[in-house]
Write an enzyme that holds these catalytic residues in place. Structure first.
Site, short mmCIF file in Angstrom:
data_model
loop_
_atom_site.label_atom_id
_atom_site.label_comp_id
_atom_site.label_asym_id
_atom_site.label_seq_id
_atom_site.Cartn_x
_atom_site.Cartn_y
_atom_site.Cartn_z
N ASN A 254 -27.56 -2.72 -18.73
CA ASN A 254 -28.56 -3.91 -18.09
C ASN A 254 -29.19 -4.79 -19.21
O ASN A 254 -30.14 -5.50 -18.89
CB ASN A 254 -29.29 -3.23 -16.83
CG ASN A 254 -29.56 -4.32 -15.82
OD1 ASN A 254 -28.62 -4.98 -15.48
ND2 ASN A 254 -30.88 -4.58 -15.23
N ARG A 255 -28.64 -4.58 -20.43
CA ARG A 255 -29.08 -5.32 -21.40
C ARG A 255 -27.94 -5.90 -22.19
O ARG A 255 -28.10 -6.56 -23.12
CB ARG A 255 -30.05 -4.61 -22.43
CG ARG A 255 -31.36 -4.04 -22.04
CD ARG A 255 -32.54 -5.00 -21.73
NE ARG A 255 -33.46 -4.50 -21.03
CZ ARG A 255 -33.62 -4.03 -19.85
NH1 ARG A 255 -32.68 -4.15 -19.15
NH2 ARG A 255 -34.68 -3.22 -19.55
N PHE A 309 -36.59 3.26 -10.34
CA PHE A 309 -37.31 3.05 -9.15
C PHE A 309 -38.79 2.12 -9.01
O PHE A 309 -38.74 1.58 -10.10
CB PHE A 309 -38.01 4.56 -8.66
CG PHE A 309 -38.71 5.12 -9.92
CD1 PHE A 309 -38.35 5.91 -11.00
CD2 PHE A 309 -40.25 4.96 -9.94
CE1 PHE A 309 -39.14 6.43 -11.99
CE2 PHE A 309 -40.97 5.35 -10.89
CZ PHE A 309 -40.30 6.12 -11.89
N GLU A 385 -35.12 -2.35 -7.15
CA GLU A 385 -35.51 -1.04 -7.50
C GLU A 385 -36.03 -0.26 -6.51
O GLU A 385 -36.75 -0.53 -5.55
CB GLU A 385 -36.76 -1.34 -8.50
CG GLU A 385 -36.37 -2.06 -9.82
CD GLU A 385 -35.64 -1.19 -10.94
OE1 GLU A 385 -35.69 -0.01 -10.69
OE2 GLU A 385 -35.42 -1.79 -11.84
ZN LIG Z 1 -32.02 0.62 -13.82
#
Ligand SMILES: [Zn+2]
Length: 426
Positions: A254-255, A309, A385
């Site tokens: 996710n980067r 989360f 999240e």
């Molecule tokens: Zn994550």
């Protein structure tokens, strides 16, 4: 035979040995300076933020044994309020395993088949479920395996449609999960969405007006590694990024997207947990998600990447906190989803926060899936999240079904609102 049993026992006892002596802490900074000090510990003391703190929200941070003394000293010196989250991380993980196993046993004893949204399960259980759905409902479900992960595991998604993806007036919804390996609550939510669209369709509109793509595990290597070796593994498992990649495998998926890649909230050090990779889309796992978005871009109205989360629904732009041209639509659909979840949530679960990624999380991050999808034209793109309560990634599996059900309400309401907004803005 004896040797075989002994080696089995050794494996059992070695479980979570990696985390022997590790501790996690709640931290509650009260000034920008304290926040900055905590942020700097990521490099200097190799701490791992499970949840980053903000001034109005405490964070949770994992600290290796070698750095605990210094960590506590720094916090005391800076006057940063903190308390123990898990005194003995390894012992806590052993207990978590027992809870998961007891739940498996409960289903076995009732001779009730356990579904992948009832508990935390291994990759093969998720794939078996998807295979069985595809085999049983061939008229509406197609299994697609666009490629394999770095270590050679198939990456699978389901296309769900009552019109074989041929009705181009339908809106397309894409749900992707588990790019972050340790976020175990995300595959239950994705597989429950499959269940509600195929096995237990209670709202015809969701197939009459929509086609769906659901990819429950986009990082199968990391997911398996988080079961077999390191529970808190986050990245992929690639080892071709640099000289040190063999020592420190993996990239933060996710980067890794090509949107302000590796500029903020990320690292160029392969040994960190938010390493962005050697180039944008260095990872086959992110390229597969990218290719799905591009293939269906003309009618993809809503993209959701599932994470945990913190009970947050986040939208672009995450790198700098600015708002997109479609901010009103993003916020409206975000609120619609959060309200639908609120109606269904348990009283002791926190209410979802909705807003711009950077502003709600409290830090910027570049190269994220949600931003990339929006930047190339998906009108409504979000990071969920999911809830973690105080247990974080180890949310009690008894809540897997609940979180799956409430999140589904959010997704379904979001799909309808997204279609409405996109159609009226054309
Ligand atoms: Zn994550």
């Amino acid at each position: 035979m004896k040797i075989w049993i002994l080696s089995l026992l050794a494996v059992a006892f070695a479980k979570h040995e990696h985390y022997a002596g590790w501790r996690s802490y709640f931290v509650a900074p009260t000034s920008a300076e304290q926040l900055a000090v905590l942020g700097s510990l990521e490099m200097s003391l190799e701490v791992d933020f499970f949840m980053r703190p903000r001034l109005d929200r405490e964070g949770v941070v994992l600290v290796k044994p070698d750095f605990q003394e210094e960590f506590v000293q720094v916090l005391a010196r800076e006057g940063i309020s903190h308390k123990i989250h898990a005194e003995d991380v390894k012992a806590q993980l052993d207990i978590d395993d027992e809870i998961i196993e007891a739940r498996h046993a409960e289903f076995r004893s009732r001779s009730e088949p356990e579904k992948p949204y009832d508990n935390y399960v291994r990759l093969n259980v998720i794939y078996n479920y998807m295979d069985s759905i595809a085999a049983k409902y061939p008229n509406i479900v197609k299994m697609v395996t666009p490629g394999n992960s770095f270590e050679g595991r198939p990456i699978k998604y389901l296309k769900i449609s009552s019109s074989n993806f041929e009705d181009r007036s339908k809106s397309l919804i894409f749900i992707e999960a588990t790019i972050h390996a340790r976020e175990w609550i995300t595959p239950p939510v994705a597989t429950y969405a499959i269940h509600k669209l195929v096995e237990d369709l209670t709202d015809r509109e969701l197939l009459d007006k929509f086609d769906w793509i659901i990819l429950p595990v986009s990082n199968p290597d990391g997911y398996e590694f988080s079961h077999t070796n390191q529970r808190f593994w986050r990245k992929t498992r690639s080892i071709d990024q640099s000289q040190s990649s063999r020592l420190c495998p993996g990239v933060d998926g996710n980067r890794n997207y090509d949107f302000h890649w590796r500029t903020v909230g990320t690292s160029n050090n392969p040994c960190t947990d938010n390493y962005g990779g050697s180039r944008p889309f260095s990872e086959v796992e992110t390229r597969i998600v990218r290719d799905i978005i591009h293939e269906y871009l003309d009618r993809m109205t809503l993209f959701i990447t599932l994470h945990s989360f913190g009970s947050m629904i986040l939208y672009p732009w995450g790198h700098d906190g600015s708002l997109s041209q479609n901010a009103l639509g993003l916020h409206t659909v975000g609120i619609t989803m959060a309200e639908a979840i609120y109606e269904k949530k348990l009283p002791h679960f926190p209410r979802y926060a909705v807003g711009n990624s950077r502003l709600v999380i409290g830090y910027g991050a570049s190269g994220a899936a949600e931003d990339y999808a929006h930047s190339i034209g998906v009108p409504l793109a979000y990071t969920y999240e999911l809830p973690g309560l105080r247990q974080g990634f180890n949310l009690d599996p008894k809540y897997a079904r609940q979180v799956s059900e409430e999140t589904w309400e959010g997704i379904a309401a979001g799909a309808k609102k997204a279609r409405e907004i996109v159609l009226t803005s054309k």
